[in-house]
Design a protein around this motif. Structure first.
Motif, PDB file in Angstrom:
ATOM      1  N   SER A 183       2.305   3.121 -12.294  1.00  0.00           N
ATOM      2  CA  SER A 183       0.912   3.531 -12.506  1.00  0.00           C
ATOM      3  C   SER A 183       0.642   3.644 -13.990  1.00  0.00           C
ATOM      4  N   SER A 184      -0.528   3.161 -14.401  1.00  0.00           N
ATOM      5  CA  SER A 184      -0.921   3.192 -15.807  1.00  0.00           C
ATOM      6  C   SER A 184      -2.369   3.624 -15.908  1.00  0.00           C
ATOM      7  N   ILE A 185      -2.717   4.235 -17.007  1.00  0.00           N
ATOM      8  CA  ILE A 185      -4.110   4.571 -17.313  1.00  0.00           C
ATOM      9  C   ILE A 185      -4.519   3.687 -18.469  1.00  0.00           C
ATOM     10  N   PHE A 186      -5.560   2.859 -18.288  1.00  0.00           N
ATOM     11  CA  PHE A 186      -6.036   1.973 -19.349  1.00  0.00           C
ATOM     12  C   PHE A 186      -7.399   2.391 -19.786  1.00  0.00           C
ATOM     13  N   CYS A 196       0.868  -1.174   0.000  1.00  0.00           N
ATOM     14  CA  CYS A 196       0.000   0.000   0.000  1.00  0.00           C
ATOM     15  C   CYS A 196       0.908   1.228   0.000  1.00  0.00           C
ATOM     16  N   SER A 197       1.288   1.644  -1.205  1.00  0.00           N
ATOM     17  CA  SER A 197       2.134   2.822  -1.421  1.00  0.00           C
ATOM     18  C   SER A 197       1.647   3.477  -2.707  1.00  0.00           C
ATOM     19  N   PRO A 198       2.091   4.673  -3.020  1.00  0.00           N
ATOM     20  CA  PRO A 198       1.585   5.337  -4.238  1.00  0.00           C
ATOM     21  C   PRO A 198       1.777   4.534  -5.526  1.00  0.00           C
ATOM     22  N   ASN A 199       2.798   3.667  -5.570  1.00  0.00           N
ATOM     23  CA  ASN A 199       3.016   2.897  -6.789  1.00  0.00           C
ATOM     24  C   ASN A 199       2.956   1.380  -6.584  1.00  0.00           C
ATOM     25  N   ALA A 248     -10.036  -0.600  -2.208  1.00  0.00           N
ATOM     26  CA  ALA A 248     -10.644   0.007  -1.021  1.00  0.00           C
ATOM     27  C   ALA A 248      -9.743  -0.037   0.207  1.00  0.00           C
ATOM     28  N   THR A 249      -8.870  -1.031   0.298  1.00  0.00           N
ATOM     29  CA  THR A 249      -8.060  -1.168   1.508  1.00  0.00           C
ATOM     30  C   THR A 249      -6.774  -0.343   1.469  1.00  0.00           C
ATOM     31  N   CYS A 250      -6.573   0.459   0.406  1.00  0.00           N
ATOM     32  CA  CYS A 250      -5.365   1.295   0.311  1.00  0.00           C
ATOM     33  C   CYS A 250      -5.760   2.662  -0.232  1.00  0.00           C
ATOM     34  N   SER A 251      -5.722   3.669   0.619  1.00  0.00           N
ATOM     35  CA  SER A 251      -6.186   4.998   0.217  1.00  0.00           C
ATOM     36  C   SER A 251      -5.117   5.831  -0.483  1.00  0.00           C
ATOM     37  N   VAL A 252      -3.887   5.376  -0.572  1.00  0.00           N
ATOM     38  CA  VAL A 252      -2.842   6.180  -1.209  1.00  0.00           C
ATOM     39  C   VAL A 252      -2.722   5.930  -2.710  1.00  0.00           C
ATOM     40  N   PHE A 253      -3.426   4.937  -3.243  1.00  0.00           N
ATOM     41  CA  PHE A 253      -3.402   4.690  -4.680  1.00  0.00           C
ATOM     42  C   PHE A 253      -4.145   5.796  -5.417  1.00  0.00           C
ATOM     43  N   PRO A 254      -3.804   6.024  -6.685  1.00  0.00           N
ATOM     44  CA  PRO A 254      -4.604   6.948  -7.494  1.00  0.00           C
ATOM     45  C   PRO A 254      -6.051   6.444  -7.585  1.00  0.00           C
ATOM     46  N   PRO A 255      -7.013   7.339  -7.832  1.00  0.00           N
ATOM     47  CA  PRO A 255      -8.424   6.930  -7.830  1.00  0.00           C
ATOM     48  C   PRO A 255      -8.838   6.077  -9.023  1.00  0.00           C
ATOM     49  N   ASP A 256      -8.054   6.045 -10.091  1.00  0.00           N
ATOM     50  CA  ASP A 256      -8.430   5.230 -11.240  1.00  0.00           C
ATOM     51  C   ASP A 256      -7.168   4.752 -11.952  1.00  0.00           C
ATOM     52  N   GLY A 257      -7.370   3.952 -12.996  1.00  0.00           N
ATOM     53  CA  GLY A 257      -6.240   3.394 -13.730  1.00  0.00           C
ATOM     54  C   GLY A 257      -5.863   2.032 -13.202  1.00  0.00           C
TER      55      GLY A 257
END
Length: 150
Positions: A147-150, A43-46, A109-118
């Motif tokens: 991080s990727s946007i699909f 659970c980290s930003p990446n 849901a269990t990690c709030s530091v991730f980006p909201p989408d992708g």
């Protein structure tokens, strides 16, 4: 008469199960009958270990390949954030280590530091090939997640 037909069918199926696929996955000159992909998710930003990032439990990870809408396998991360995706012989026909990757859809849901989408994606690195009496098993590990946007 029926017994001889059944025995013949069983013999044919048994021989076919031991014969190698002519167009299957070949790595390091060996036909691959199954593969496993191991990795860790935090659970980290990446999704990688940063400082004392906690492991991410209960996330669904998928083995996907570019150009294909098919997921070859999926797994759930355990309490330590570890996962193993296993792929059987028929699905190895669709596997190409150059175009396949591990994917985690966001948000989780269990990690709030991730980006909201992708999604988070990670490349695959061959660790070893284990030769058994029945088939060869290729083991991969993930590279760093990005991080990727699909």
């Amino acid at each position: 008469m029926r017994t001889s037909h059944t025995a013949l069918l069983i013999s044919i199926l048994l021989l076919a199960s031991f014969s190698s696929l002519t167009h299957g996955l070949i790595l390091n000159g060996l036909p691959i009958g199954a593969l496993k992909v191991n990795g860790l998710l935090f659970c980290s930003p990446n999704g990688n270990l940063i400082g004392n990032s906690p492991p991410l439990s209960g996330a669904i990870v998928q083995l996907s390949c570019a150009g294909s809408q098919t997921n070859l396998g999926q797994a759930l991360t355990n309490p330590a954030g570890a996962f193993t995706v296993s792929v059987k012989i028929l699905d190895t026909l669709l596997f190409d280590p150059a175009t396949c990757f591990i994917r985690v859809n966001l948000p989780i849901a269990t990690c709030s530091v991730f980006p909201p989408d992708g999604a988070l994606t990670a490349s695959l690195n061959l660790v070893n090939i284990v030769q058994t009496a029945i088939l060869n098993i290729a083991t991969f590990t993930t590279g760093p997640f990005v991080s990727s946007i699909f």
